[in-house]
Motif scaffolding. Structure first.
Motif, short mmCIF file in Angstrom:
data_model
loop_
_atom_site.label_atom_id
_atom_site.label_comp_id
_atom_site.label_asym_id
_atom_site.label_seq_id
_atom_site.Cartn_x
_atom_site.Cartn_y
_atom_site.Cartn_z
N ASP A 1 0.87 -1.19 0.00
CA ASP A 1 0.00 0.00 0.00
C ASP A 1 0.90 1.23 0.00
N SER A 2 0.90 1.97 -1.10
CA SER A 2 1.74 3.16 -1.22
C SER A 2 0.98 4.46 -1.00
N SER A 3 -0.23 4.37 -0.47
CA SER A 3 -1.02 5.58 -0.20
C SER A 3 -0.47 6.30 1.03
N PRO A 4 -0.77 7.58 1.18
CA PRO A 4 -0.27 8.31 2.35
C PRO A 4 -0.73 7.72 3.68
N ALA A 5 -1.98 7.28 3.75
CA ALA A 5 -2.53 6.83 5.03
C ALA A 5 -2.29 5.36 5.32
N PRO B 1 2.29 1.02 -8.17
CA PRO B 1 0.94 1.59 -8.08
C PRO B 1 0.58 1.79 -6.61
N GLU B 2 -0.52 2.48 -6.37
CA GLU B 2 -0.90 2.76 -4.98
C GLU B 2 -1.24 1.47 -4.23
N ALA B 3 -1.84 0.50 -4.91
CA ALA B 3 -2.16 -0.79 -4.30
C ALA B 3 -1.62 -1.90 -5.20
N LEU B 4 -0.93 -2.86 -4.59
CA LEU B 4 -0.33 -3.93 -5.37
C LEU B 4 -0.40 -5.23 -4.58
N LEU B 5 -1.07 -6.25 -5.16
CA LEU B 5 -1.09 -7.57 -4.58
C LEU B 5 -0.14 -8.45 -5.38
N GLU C 1 -4.32 2.85 4.70
CA GLU C 1 -5.52 2.20 5.24
C GLU C 1 -5.72 0.80 4.67
N LEU C 2 -5.42 0.59 3.38
CA LEU C 2 -5.64 -0.72 2.79
C LEU C 2 -4.66 -1.76 3.34
N ALA C 3 -3.46 -1.35 3.66
CA ALA C 3 -2.51 -2.29 4.26
C ALA C 3 -3.05 -2.80 5.60
N ARG C 4 -3.58 -1.90 6.40
CA ARG C 4 -4.14 -2.33 7.69
C ARG C 4 -5.37 -3.21 7.48
N ALA C 5 -6.18 -2.86 6.48
CA ALA C 5 -7.37 -3.67 6.19
C ALA C 5 -6.97 -5.06 5.70
N ALA C 6 -5.94 -5.13 4.87
CA ALA C 6 -5.50 -6.43 4.36
C ALA C 6 -5.04 -7.33 5.48
#
Length: 490
Positions: free
Chosen positions: A422-426, A454-458, A428-433
């Motif tokens: 998760d490369s976003s500033p916050a 990218p901002e999100a990468l799986l 949030e998706l990393a914590r959700a994952a």
């Protein structure tokens, strides 16, 4: 019940290691009582070396092997340097006899808890909705046992494939060629690995780390010789000298073999609870050194999917994606290896002229990049998606985490789990994952990376992108990650 793997070659041993890493019990049944002492395959590609690094196992291969970054084009002083085109620490082929590759893979599989039984063969199988009943003949006689799944990694003459009734269309080459492991008195000094094409035929010379050399000889005057006719030292000396117009001083052979290549592709890779991988699923000419390496890619793709299925958390169609992704790849490589073989054996003025033209075109950088990345396995893509990265292999990348710590991507894959970045500033998706799939992925909040992310990468356990988005939202995130990792826990 356990998973039974039939065949202790590179594909079977890699699969055993992958299943062991995931905590799935497995046994490997090998017909031979001892490992085959000779090596048809002799190199690992950059992508296979990356796979071994993703599992933390690459160092033993590197210690034993010989790095070879230049691919010969068949003429003196002309070759393609892989380091110009591959974004990898392993921008080279690693010359390593197959027998040593298997030794390292076997040690890896045993370390992960696999059981390997030699002198044991499968003679029958029947399956139902709950498992597979396998008839096994070993040192103590014949018996039956149950397995949850069976994977045939038992080579081009696969018993498992025959028992399933899966056709294996294709054809043998009309020509025979020679492989020889020898010593040389006069070692070529201008190139580490080289191949030469002349009107008489082709000779390729590859150094092994122990001082021996692998010769592959295609002599137009000898290519109709039956495979059953023994190869002599005098024959390889004469053919090599006539093709190269120099005397290599060939002596002390430890293995001489005449072979006829086959190009075949299994009609299916799966019937119910029985699957195929490696040479049981596809057979290639030696051109490009793809067979062993593709078998390893097969089983790294299959391993985590089969483990998820056995453990009960896989999405409904996850195991089906193995054949959907790997069979088209094998078909494409078959076309390429056949073209290379015909290129190497071309005769007549028109065909020789075409070969000369192709050699000139291969000095165009754009074509070099395409050829080298295909041979290296770094161009492989499993399907396509909305994002340009979907399905592609991910090179190792240095990550600066939100905590300030630096981490490389590949060590995050050592556990065999998926990785979510998760490369976003916050973040949030990393914590959700981490909250939604705690058992099946490693999540990281990334501040900076050495490559563009990218901002999100799986990243799937096999190192390919399952999902990527520059502008992710929660519904897409849950759906796309769930496509590979199953239902979230909440």
């Amino acid at each position: 019940m356990t998973v039974l793997i039939v065949g202790a070659g590179p594909a079977g041993l890699t699969l055993a290691a992958e299943l062991g890493l995931a905590g799935v019990p497995c046994r490997v049944l090998e017909r031979r009582s001892e490992r085959y002492p000779h090596s048809r395959a002799f190199a690992l590609t950059p992508r296979c070396l990356e796979i071994m690094e993703m599992r933390g196992e690459v160092e033993e291969f590197l210690t034993r092997g010989l790095e070879s970054p230049v691919v010969s084009l068949g003429s003196k002083g002309r070759g393609i340097d892989m380091r110009r085109y591959i974004d990898s620490r392993h921008a080279y082929n690693l010359i390593l006899p197959q027998v040593q590759t298997e030794e390292v893979l076997e040690a890896w599989a045993l370390k992960r808890g696999a059981v390997i039984e030699r002198g044991t063969e499968v003679t029958g199988l029947e399956q139902d909705a709950d498992g597979v009943t396998v008839t096994v003949r070993g040192p103590e006689g014949e018996h039956t046992e149950r397995a949850s799944y069976v994977v045939g990694c038992d080579g081009i003459r696969s018993t498992v494939r025959s028992l399933l009734g899966i056709s294996f269309p294709g054809m043998p080459s009309e020509f025979s060629a020679i492989l020889a492991d020898v010593q040389l008195k006069h070692v070529p000094e201008d190139e580490q690995v080289f191949a030469r094409h002349t009107d008489r035929g082709m000779v390729a010379v590859m150094p092994f780390p122990d001082g021996h050399f692998r010769l592959m000889i295609q002599d137009h005057r000898r290519m109709q010789v039956p495979v059953g006719e023994p190869v002599t030292l005098e024959e390889i000396r004469s053919s090599a000298a006539d093709i190269l117009e120099v005397d290599l001083g060939i002596h002390s052979p430890r293995w001489l073999s005449r072979f006829r290549s086959e190009q075949r592709l299994a009609e299916r890779y799966q019937v119910g609870r029985v699957l195929l991988a490696g040479d049981a699923a596809h057979a290639h000419t030696p051109a490009g050194g793809q067979g062993l390496n593709l078998g390893i890619q097969d089983t790294v793709n299959l391993g985590w999917k089969l483990a998820a299925t056995v453990q009960g958390w896989a999405p409904a169609d996850l195991l089906d994606s193995y054949e959907a992704e790997l069979r088209p790849l094998a078909a494409r490589i078959l076309r390429q290896t056949e073209s290379v073989f015909r290129f190497n054996t071309a005769r007549g003025p028109l065909l020789r002229g075409a070969r000369w033209t192709v050699k000139q075109l291969l000095h165009v950088p754009a074509l070099q990049r395409s050829v080298i990345t295909e041979m290296a396995g770094t161009k492989t893509r499993y399907g396509k998606g909305a994002h340009r990265m979907t399905g592609r292999r991910v090179p190792d990348t240095t990550l600066t985490l939100a905590s300030g710590a630096e981490e490389s991507l590949f060590p995050l894959l050592n556990s065999g789990k998926a990785v979510f970045l998760d490369s976003s500033p916050a973040g949030e998706l990393a914590r959700a994952a981490e909250r939604l799939w705690p058992e099946h992925l490693t999540a990281a909040h990334v501040r900076r990376a050495s490559g563009r992310l990218p901002e999100a990468l799986l990243v799937r356990p096999d190192g390919h992108v399952g999902w990527a988005s520059d502008h992710p939202d929660q519904p897409a995130f849950r759906a796309e990650v769930g496509r590979w990792l199953g239902d979230p826990v909440a």
